[in-house]
Design a protein around this motif. Structure first.
Motif, PDB file in Angstrom:
ATOM      1  N   ALA A   1       1.942  35.885  74.210  1.00  0.00           N
ATOM      2  CA  ALA A   1       0.666  36.184  73.557  1.00  0.00           C
ATOM      3  C   ALA A   1      -0.241  34.965  73.473  1.00  0.00           C
ATOM      4  O   ALA A   1      -1.446  35.107  73.232  1.00  0.00           O
ATOM      5  CB  ALA A   1       0.926  36.735  72.153  1.00  0.00           C
ATOM      6  N   LEU A   2       0.302  33.776  73.704  1.00  0.00           N
ATOM      7  CA  LEU A   2      -0.527  32.567  73.674  1.00  0.00           C
ATOM      8  C   LEU A   2      -1.591  32.581  74.769  1.00  0.00           C
ATOM      9  O   LEU A   2      -2.579  31.856  74.668  1.00  0.00           O
ATOM     10  CB  LEU A   2       0.347  31.309  73.826  1.00  0.00           C
ATOM     11  N   ARG A   3      -1.405  33.385  75.780  1.00  0.00           N
ATOM     12  CA  ARG A   3      -2.420  33.435  76.837  1.00  0.00           C
ATOM     13  C   ARG A   3      -3.752  33.972  76.311  1.00  0.00           C
ATOM     14  O   ARG A   3      -4.798  33.752  76.927  1.00  0.00           O
ATOM     15  CB  ARG A   3      -1.931  34.275  78.010  1.00  0.00           C
ATOM     16  N   HIS A   4      -3.714  34.670  75.163  1.00  0.00           N
ATOM     17  CA  HIS A   4      -4.951  35.118  74.535  1.00  0.00           C
ATOM     18  C   HIS A   4      -5.505  34.065  73.577  1.00  0.00           C
ATOM     19  O   HIS A   4      -6.707  34.058  73.298  1.00  0.00           O
ATOM     20  CB  HIS A   4      -4.706  36.414  73.751  1.00  0.00           C
ATOM     21  N   VAL A   5      -4.639  33.193  73.082  1.00  0.00           N
ATOM     22  CA  VAL A   5      -5.028  32.208  72.075  1.00  0.00           C
ATOM     23  C   VAL A   5      -5.636  30.961  72.712  1.00  0.00           C
ATOM     24  O   VAL A   5      -6.645  30.426  72.215  1.00  0.00           O
ATOM     25  CB  VAL A   5      -3.809  31.825  71.212  1.00  0.00           C
TER      26      VAL A   5
ATOM     27  N   ALA B   1       7.670  24.358  82.052  1.00  0.00           N
ATOM     28  CA  ALA B   1       8.252  25.463  81.286  1.00  0.00           C
ATOM     29  C   ALA B   1       7.310  25.926  80.181  1.00  0.00           C
ATOM     30  O   ALA B   1       7.213  27.128  79.895  1.00  0.00           O
ATOM     31  CB  ALA B   1       9.591  25.030  80.686  1.00  0.00           C
ATOM     32  N   PHE B   2       6.603  24.974  79.568  1.00  0.00           N
ATOM     33  CA  PHE B   2       5.678  25.363  78.506  1.00  0.00           C
ATOM     34  C   PHE B   2       4.454  26.058  79.091  1.00  0.00           C
ATOM     35  O   PHE B   2       3.922  26.997  78.492  1.00  0.00           O
ATOM     36  CB  PHE B   2       5.254  24.146  77.682  1.00  0.00           C
ATOM     37  N   LYS B   3       4.005  25.627  80.265  1.00  0.00           N
ATOM     38  CA  LYS B   3       2.901  26.326  80.924  1.00  0.00           C
ATOM     39  C   LYS B   3       3.272  27.779  81.190  1.00  0.00           C
ATOM     40  O   LYS B   3       2.453  28.692  80.996  1.00  0.00           O
ATOM     41  CB  LYS B   3       2.541  25.618  82.227  1.00  0.00           C
ATOM     42  N   MET B   4       4.516  27.991  81.637  1.00  0.00           N
ATOM     43  CA  MET B   4       4.976  29.357  81.892  1.00  0.00           C
ATOM     44  C   MET B   4       5.021  30.163  80.601  1.00  0.00           C
ATOM     45  O   MET B   4       4.665  31.346  80.576  1.00  0.00           O
ATOM     46  CB  MET B   4       6.355  29.319  82.543  1.00  0.00           C
ATOM     47  N   PHE B   5       5.422  29.504  79.515  1.00  0.00           N
ATOM     48  CA  PHE B   5       5.477  30.190  78.226  1.00  0.00           C
ATOM     49  C   PHE B   5       4.082  30.604  77.770  1.00  0.00           C
ATOM     50  O   PHE B   5       3.884  31.716  77.281  1.00  0.00           O
ATOM     51  CB  PHE B   5       6.116  29.267  77.196  1.00  0.00           C
TER      52      PHE B   5
ATOM     53  N   ARG C   1      -4.685  34.874  64.231  1.00  0.00           N
ATOM     54  CA  ARG C   1      -3.451  35.466  63.733  1.00  0.00           C
ATOM     55  C   ARG C   1      -2.835  36.350  64.809  1.00  0.00           C
ATOM     56  O   ARG C   1      -3.503  37.210  65.373  1.00  0.00           O
ATOM     57  CB  ARG C   1      -3.738  36.292  62.494  1.00  0.00           C
ATOM     58  N   LEU C   2      -1.532  36.145  65.041  1.00  0.00           N
ATOM     59  CA  LEU C   2      -0.795  36.966  65.999  1.00  0.00           C
ATOM     60  C   LEU C   2       0.281  37.756  65.270  1.00  0.00           C
ATOM     61  O   LEU C   2       1.000  37.189  64.441  1.00  0.00           O
ATOM     62  CB  LEU C   2      -0.131  36.084  67.054  1.00  0.00           C
ATOM     63  N   PRO C   3       0.448  39.038  65.579  1.00  0.00           N
ATOM     64  CA  PRO C   3       1.533  39.804  64.982  1.00  0.00           C
ATOM     65  C   PRO C   3       2.891  39.429  65.560  1.00  0.00           C
ATOM     66  O   PRO C   3       3.936  39.761  65.003  1.00  0.00           O
ATOM     67  CB  PRO C   3       1.171  41.255  65.321  1.00  0.00           C
ATOM     68  N   GLY C   4       2.884  38.751  66.685  1.00  0.00           N
ATOM     69  CA  GLY C   4       4.105  38.311  67.350  1.00  0.00           C
ATOM     70  C   GLY C   4       3.745  37.523  68.592  1.00  0.00           C
ATOM     71  O   GLY C   4       2.572  37.429  68.969  1.00  0.00           O
ATOM     72  N   ILE C   5       4.738  36.943  69.229  1.00  0.00           N
ATOM     73  CA  ILE C   5       4.495  36.102  70.396  1.00  0.00           C
ATOM     74  C   ILE C   5       4.785  36.841  71.706  1.00  0.00           C
ATOM     75  O   ILE C   5       4.566  36.313  72.801  1.00  0.00           O
ATOM     76  CB  ILE C   5       5.347  34.818  70.301  1.00  0.00           C
ATOM     77  N   ALA C   6       5.258  38.077  71.614  1.00  0.00           N
ATOM     78  CA  ALA C   6       5.599  38.853  72.808  1.00  0.00           C
ATOM     79  C   ALA C   6       4.371  39.041  73.701  1.00  0.00           C
ATOM     80  O   ALA C   6       3.237  39.037  73.217  1.00  0.00           O
ATOM     81  CB  ALA C   6       6.160  40.216  72.411  1.00  0.00           C
ATOM     82  N   PRO C   7       4.576  39.208  75.003  1.00  0.00           N
ATOM     83  CA  PRO C   7       3.446  39.312  75.943  1.00  0.00           C
ATOM     84  C   PRO C   7       2.459  40.421  75.592  1.00  0.00           C
ATOM     85  O   PRO C   7       1.269  40.301  75.890  1.00  0.00           O
ATOM     86  CB  PRO C   7       4.129  39.586  77.289  1.00  0.00           C
ATOM     87  N   TRP C   8       2.940  41.483  74.978  1.00  0.00           N
ATOM     88  CA  TRP C   8       2.046  42.614  74.667  1.00  0.00           C
ATOM     89  C   TRP C   8       1.310  42.437  73.339  1.00  0.00           C
ATOM     90  O   TRP C   8       0.448  43.230  73.001  1.00  0.00           O
ATOM     91  CB  TRP C   8       2.855  43.914  74.627  1.00  0.00           C
ATOM     92  N   SER C   9       1.633  41.395  72.594  1.00  0.00           N
ATOM     93  CA  SER C   9       0.950  41.158  71.319  1.00  0.00           C
ATOM     94  C   SER C   9      -0.472  40.674  71.550  1.00  0.00           C
ATOM     95  O   SER C   9      -0.754  39.980  72.525  1.00  0.00           O
ATOM     96  CB  SER C   9       1.712  40.140  70.479  1.00  0.00           C
TER      97      SER C   9
END
Length: 217
Positions: free
Chosen positions: A135-139, A126-130, A73-81
């Motif tokens: 926050a997907l970098r943690h998922v 572009a998706f790799k950069m996203f 569960r993510l509270p948001g997709i922002a980098p700091w989430s």
């Protein structure tokens, strides 16, 4: 079939429950204790700790297969989430595997995501950069560890990797692809239908298929 849906309160999980019940399967819907779970009539609903092997054994007992829509569960997709519970998949995945083995349940279809593990090179730049910048970098590392646990479990498992999920109506056009480009998306309803179709076949065609409706390269 007697099917158990894990993560039944989420977007894909709810659709798995309703579609499986509509197809005439006997369904047990399972969600975390903190989740709200509104199951259709005739569906057994359970809430509890999804890293508790005893609870999971009761949930999967007598089932023909497990469908998992568990994720972080993510509270948001922002980098700091950050994920609410970063270790959830690391705890729950082995517990589910142990419970299935203990109860003699041999088949599972488990949702992951396009771009995880060896499918990373098959998604657009572009998706790799996203992934790296959100926050997907943690998922994604957690999903890769989850996949590894399932693939090494000795169970008969299929791990579909859908591209960008939407809440649009089902199209009936889900495809297994080797690569995607541009805006690659798939409705959650199509993912659920594909998973149920995969279980209906005597054998899985692939272990980690990437699914999409748009953006097939």
């Amino acid at each position: 079939m007697k099917l158990v849906v894990l993560g039944a309160s989420g977007g894909c999980g709810r659709l798995l429950v309703t579609q499986a019940a509509a197809r005439g399967h006997t369904v047990t819907a399972v969600a975390r204790a903190s989740s709200r779970l509104d199951a259709p009539d005739g569906v057994r609903a359970l809430r509890g700790a999804l890293d508790d092997e005893g609870f999971l054994r009761d949930a999967v007992r007598g089932a023909d297969a497990v469908l998992s829509a568990l994720g972080l569960r993510l509270p948001g997709i922002a980098p700091w989430s950050r994920p609410e519970d970063p270790g959830f998949l690391d705890r729950s995945t082995p517990a589910v595997v142990r419970a299935m083995k203990a109860e003699g349940v041999g088949r599972a279809v488990v949702i992951s995501a396009g771009g995880v593990a060896d499918s990373y090179d098959a998604v657009p730049a572009a998706f790799k950069m996203f992934i790296r910048g959100s926050a997907l970098r943690h998922v994604y590392p957690a999903l890769e560890r989850m996949e590894k646990t399932w693939l090494e479990s000795g169970l008969d498992v299929c791990i579909p990797r859908p591209t960008g999920l939407t809440d649009e109506p089902a199209t009936g056009r889900a495809r297994v692809v080797a690569r995607v480009e541009g805006r690659a998306t798939i409705p959650r309803a199509d993912v659920a239908a594909w998973m149920l179709d995969a279980l209906a076949a005597p054998r899985f065609e692939a272990r980690t298929p990437m699914l999409t409706v748009t953006g097939a390269a």
